[in-house]
Enzyme design. Structure first.
Site, PDB file in Angstrom:
ATOM      1  N   ALA A 128      54.096   5.950 -21.467  1.00 14.28           N
ATOM      2  CA  ALA A 128      54.024   7.294 -22.180  1.00 14.28           C
ATOM      3  C   ALA A 128      55.527   7.928 -22.904  1.00 14.28           C
ATOM      4  CB  ALA A 128      53.515   8.396 -21.332  1.00 14.28           C
ATOM      5  N   GLY A 166      54.289   3.042 -14.069  1.00 17.43           N
ATOM      6  CA  GLY A 166      54.134   2.330 -15.353  1.00 17.43           C
ATOM      7  C   GLY A 166      53.564   2.984 -16.377  1.00 17.43           C
ATOM      8  N   CYS A 167      52.747   3.992 -15.880  1.00 14.70           N
ATOM      9  CA  CYS A 167      52.179   5.008 -17.078  1.00 14.70           C
ATOM     10  C   CYS A 167      53.221   5.965 -17.436  1.00 14.70           C
ATOM     11  CB  CYS A 167      51.246   5.747 -16.381  1.00 14.70           C
ATOM     12  SG  CYS A 167      49.564   4.763 -15.869  1.00 14.70           S
ATOM     13  N   THR A 168      54.141   6.165 -16.819  1.00 15.23           N
ATOM     14  CA  THR A 168      55.304   7.116 -17.042  1.00 15.23           C
ATOM     15  C   THR A 168      56.089   6.352 -18.317  1.00 15.23           C
ATOM     16  OG1 THR A 168      55.163   8.385 -15.278  1.00 15.23           O
ATOM     17  CG2 THR A 168      57.267   8.525 -16.438  1.00 15.23           C
TER      18      THR A 168
END
Length: 165
Positions: A57, A52-54
């Site tokens: 970002a 999710g963070c990838t």
């Protein structure tokens, strides 16, 4: 486990901070006082290099040129997580991110924004970052914010918030 949640409200002064981080030019230190005079996006994410963070970002990276403040200037984007500088540097390099990632390893800034919260996953409770985003105006006030941000819909929210500045 206990948690003390700070309430953030529109129009209030954004909490001050000084954090170490990693940007496209290497290690850096960012102070909120140096950001006054121009809007910026402060987004909190749980952990570098997770799916999710990838997604979040990389979507910001891919649309960064489109994120303009009134007057046409590019928006300063700062990602904040409790990760150590080494993990942030690997994440930034691997994903070719073009904005700065800040290390809030003691989660003081996350607490000030009320995003260090009790989470539950597979029946386990723990403290962690609630994926959230804050648009700070040129005067250093909270202009818009969103909690429980969907990584895939984050850029659309930022574009809507910028249109309201």
């Amino acid at each position: 486990m206990t948690q003390e949640t700070h309430v953030i409200e529109l129009g209030q002064s954004a909490p001050d901070f000084t954090l170490e981080g990693v940007g496209p030019q290497g290690e850096t230190q960012v102070e909120s006082t140096s950001l006054k005079g121009k809007p910026y996006l402060l987004y909190f994410y749980p952990r570098a290099s997770t799916p999710g963070c990838t997604t979040q970002a990389c979507d910001l990276r891919d649309h960064l040129a489109e994120l303009r403040i009134p007057g046409g200037e590019g928006l300063t984007v700062l990602g904040v997580s409790p990760d150590a500088l080494g993990a942030l540097e690997m994440f930034l390099t691997k994903q070719a991110l073009s904005f700065t990632l800040l290390s809030d390893h003691e989660h003081k800034l996350a607490e000030a924004y009320g995003v260090w919260v009790l989470k539950k996953l597979y029946g386990r409770e723990f403290m962690g970052i609630e994926r959230s985003s804050f648009l700070i105006d040129a005067q250093g006030r909270i202009a818009a914010f969103k909690r429980k941000v969907s990584p895939a819909k984050h850029v659309a929210w930022v574009q809507e918030a910028l249109a309201q500045l």
